[in-house]
Design an enzyme around this catalytic site. Sequence first.
Site, short mmCIF file in Angstrom:
data_model
loop_
_atom_site.label_atom_id
_atom_site.label_comp_id
_atom_site.label_asym_id
_atom_site.label_seq_id
_atom_site.Cartn_x
_atom_site.Cartn_y
_atom_site.Cartn_z
N SER A 109 35.75 -63.03 86.67
CA SER A 109 35.59 -63.42 85.37
C SER A 109 36.73 -62.88 84.33
O SER A 109 37.16 -61.87 84.50
CB SER A 109 34.37 -62.31 84.89
OG SER A 109 33.16 -62.84 85.89
N ASP A 119 31.40 -65.45 74.99
CA ASP A 119 31.72 -64.66 76.09
C ASP A 119 33.20 -64.30 76.05
O ASP A 119 33.82 -64.33 77.19
CB ASP A 119 31.38 -65.01 77.52
CG ASP A 119 31.24 -63.91 78.72
OD1 ASP A 119 31.28 -62.69 78.12
OD2 ASP A 119 31.27 -64.45 79.67
N HIS A 169 31.51 -60.00 78.76
CA HIS A 169 30.89 -59.16 79.65
C HIS A 169 31.59 -58.13 80.48
O HIS A 169 31.12 -57.24 81.03
CB HIS A 169 29.99 -60.06 80.51
CG HIS A 169 30.48 -60.71 81.52
ND1 HIS A 169 30.82 -62.04 81.24
CD2 HIS A 169 31.00 -60.39 82.68
CE1 HIS A 169 31.39 -62.50 82.59
NE2 HIS A 169 31.64 -61.36 83.31
#
Length: 472
Positions: free
Chosen positions: A216, A143, A113
């Site tokens: 992230s 992911d 993402h």
Amino acid sequence: MPPTRILSSVLPVLLCTALVPGLAASRMLPDFVDLVAENSPSVVNISTKQAPVTAPRLPDYTVPDLPEDSPLQDFFRHFFGEEGDFPEDDFQSRSLGSGFIVSSDGFILTNAHVVEGAEEIIVRTSDRREFLATLVGTDKRSDIALIKMDAEGLPAVKIGSSKELKVGEWVLAIGSPFGFESSATAGIVSAKGRSLPSENYIPFIQTDVAINPGNSGGPLFNLDGEVVGINSQIYSRTGGFMGLSFAIPIDVAMNVASQLQTTGRVSRGWLGVLIQDVTRELAESFGMMQPRGALVAQILPGSPAEAAKVEAGDIILSFNERDVPTSSALPPMVGLTPVGETVTLQVLRNGELQELTVEIGELPDEEQLATTEREPQRAVANPLGLFLRDVTPEQREELNVPSGGVLVEGVETGPADLAGLRAGDLIIRFDHRPVTDLASFNQILDEIPSGKSVAVLVQRGDGRMFHAIRVP
């Protein structure tokens, strides 16, 4: 107290401390200074430029005739221009995240993402150098994204094993929360093997390490300085840290990265069952001492499970000799199994343990899988001579049946034919028990002793009536 008595009471304590020199040290908090210094150069900041978005154009508008000294003149000129047209400005959105170098020649792992929709990926190292990176591949299900920058002699991280992690163990995260580069936060492993609604095939590591937007894709280290996970998600109602952070196990991530590098895509094992948890009540009804395993609610058509004769109502207790404590434990086990490998399932069926052999298939893409799951399950002619199918929403509306029941699609010579059942009948109750779907019908049928005559409540058109069928 006399001096001799004081000495006699203190001496054993001093002796214990001398004999166990690490006792005091073991109670001290870990020192992360060296770990951060050694690994920060391997952690990078990632920003992206995405496709320009043209602002919506307003209809032609004429600037009203206002006095030159009116304060509204500047407002209209700024937003509508001299001719009264809304300017067409292009905007480029930028996402900010973290990543880490996994090889000295420039391969970097991050979250999918972080680089989604990127036209340009910019990697910034800890020494302030910037590189343009290319996207090798992404895997939305896990992911994970693998990117590559053109550089040599880069400091790569040491890869550890998430399997060796223990709950309560200290871990450290390095990343760029809110864009603040090379930020380090520490905590402990709160749980392992967490299944999240967004992704059932990843056994997430849950930690209480402070992870915020921008972290992230960053690494999660153990105290040996090895990467054991990739920080991926936070559980928050505010968008900030609330004590629940989730990391993708590094074993899973490296498997994905290897496939992306060699084939550009990721394949996962597939069993083809829809499962649910075994609750205390269900465990009791299946004659189990305690809840465990994964209860098969439905078999998908054309799946490996169908070929292996797995049945709705089976409780999968082990997968390839690995215990299945809960239903959430099964998908990661299946997903990490190589396609084509033959495995054994231990299932509880009608109170008896059975072993089934299954050849693992490849998990279809999400679109295919959604179509497969929506397709009602069809059975071959069962011992009663019935071809049955789950009821579609359209058929429910036509039959005016809001829920429950199983549709008779065909009848061949056998007990059901002798009892007068026809194609188009809707079976509502079987052996005095409600039929919710095909899985429940098969489960009831499996539990009925051979030779028993049972009552079947059938809806035909607008009317309902019972039929008596003898189970062969």
